[in-house]
Write an enzyme that holds these catalytic residues in place. Structure first.
Site, PDB file in Angstrom:
ATOM      1  N   HIS A 104      20.289 -26.704  18.046  1.00 53.77           N
ATOM      2  CA  HIS A 104      21.538 -27.272  17.772  1.00 53.77           C
ATOM      3  C   HIS A 104      22.666 -26.441  16.892  1.00 53.77           C
ATOM      4  O   HIS A 104      23.904 -26.478  17.510  1.00 53.77           O
ATOM      5  CB  HIS A 104      21.158 -28.497  16.860  1.00 53.77           C
ATOM      6  N   GLU A 105      22.164 -25.796  15.917  1.00 57.38           N
ATOM      7  CA  GLU A 105      23.090 -24.532  15.489  1.00 57.38           C
ATOM      8  C   GLU A 105      23.285 -23.616  16.265  1.00 57.38           C
ATOM      9  O   GLU A 105      24.414 -23.157  16.112  1.00 57.38           O
ATOM     10  CB  GLU A 105      22.221 -24.209  14.167  1.00 57.38           C
ATOM     11  N   GLY A 107      37.157 -32.442  17.219  1.00 56.64           N
ATOM     12  CA  GLY A 107      38.558 -32.187  17.518  1.00 56.64           C
ATOM     13  C   GLY A 107      39.079 -30.986  16.861  1.00 56.64           C
ATOM     14  O   GLY A 107      40.080 -30.576  17.306  1.00 56.64           O
ATOM     15  N   GLY A 167      21.901 -36.275  15.503  1.00 58.77           N
ATOM     16  CA  GLY A 167      23.099 -36.442  14.923  1.00 58.77           C
ATOM     17  C   GLY A 167      23.706 -35.286  14.554  1.00 58.77           C
ATOM     18  O   GLY A 167      23.138 -34.205  14.570  1.00 58.77           O
ATOM     19  N   CYS A 168      25.054 -35.051  13.958  1.00 59.08           N
ATOM     20  CA  CYS A 168      25.685 -33.833  13.630  1.00 59.08           C
ATOM     21  C   CYS A 168      26.830 -34.254  12.320  1.00 59.08           C
ATOM     22  O   CYS A 168      27.349 -35.164  12.400  1.00 59.08           O
ATOM     23  CB  CYS A 168      26.439 -33.227  14.737  1.00 59.08           C
ATOM     24  N   HIS A 205      26.755 -24.474  18.341  1.00 63.85           N
ATOM     25  CA  HIS A 205      27.541 -24.344  17.602  1.00 63.85           C
ATOM     26  C   HIS A 205      28.162 -22.925  17.572  1.00 63.85           C
ATOM     27  O   HIS A 205      29.443 -22.879  17.475  1.00 63.85           O
ATOM     28  CB  HIS A 205      27.662 -24.585  16.088  1.00 63.85           C
TER      29      HIS A 205
END
Length: 216
Positions: free
Chosen positions: A175-176, A32, A132-133, A179
């Site tokens: 995953h990173e 968000g 997960g994160c 981002h």
């Protein structure tokens, strides 16, 4: 609606400037936050050894250690720069069931800094596992990732590095990297597999359970 109203009332009491700190934060921002959806800006090579970037790298490691994580990106602590860090310690692995360590291919990964990284897929076969994160606290989902990748980047000293990662380490790296492109695992997850990891505790507590966003 009731919970939202309580949060808004609490925020109104403390005021928007109460305890306000500027990035890089010592906490992980949550889904968000607009920062998580921005494509990060490259770091100028001549700025890598600057106080600003070195401070950012130290803060990334600090937050990584505090949360007990295996990877952390600059956007997750409020900074729009193409930098991430990762590591997997023997102590972390010791807390994971041996069968999971074996099936997921979890191995020790030394602490590494990646500045302006690029990713090359080595093995295009995909493995689907629960993921997960820290920026999506309290939830996990099944995510398909490439089995082996190579990350080419600059390190904290500004030297070029190239490292191949397999299995779980490859998953962390992918995953990173996402981002840094303003993406989250929720964008590519198996939507039906999304679950709150505390769902059983919520039932046992009759709904009176708070999901922590900050480690003790």
């Amino acid at each position: 609606m009731g919970v939202t109203r309580k949060i808004l009332n609490w925020y109104a009491r403390i005021g928007p400037s109460h305890g306000k700190k500027l990035p890089p934060y010592e906490h992980v921002v949550q889904i968000g936050d607009p920062m998580l959806r921005k494509a990060s800006e490259p770091v100028a090579v001549d700025k890598i050894k600057s106080e600003e970037i070195q401070k950012l790298i130290k803060k990334l490691k600090y937050v990584l250690d505090k949360y007990g994580s295996v990877g952390m990106s600059a956007p997750q602590i409020g900074v729009n720069k193409r930098i991430f860090v990762m590591r997997q310690t023997a102590l972390q692995i010791a807390s994971i069931p041996k069968e999971s360590v074996k099936t997921r291919g979890i191995t020790v990964v030394p602490f590494s800094v990646f500045i302006n990284p690029t990713l090359k897929v080595i093995d295009y076969s995909k493995v689907t596992l629960s993921e997960g994160c820290e920026s999506v606290q309290g939830y996990t989902a099944e995510v398909a990732r490439y089995k082996e990748v190579e990350i080419t980047a600059l390190n904290a000293e500004g030297d070029s590095t190239s490292t191949k990662y397999k299995d779980w380490a490859a998953r962390i790296a992918q995953h990173e990297m996402e981002h840094l492109d303003g993406k989250l695992y929720t964008d590519i997850m198996d939507r039906k597999s999304l679950q709150c990891i505390f769902w059983e505790e919520v039932n046992l507590a009759k709904g009176k359970l708070a999901i922590p966003f900050y480690p003790d």
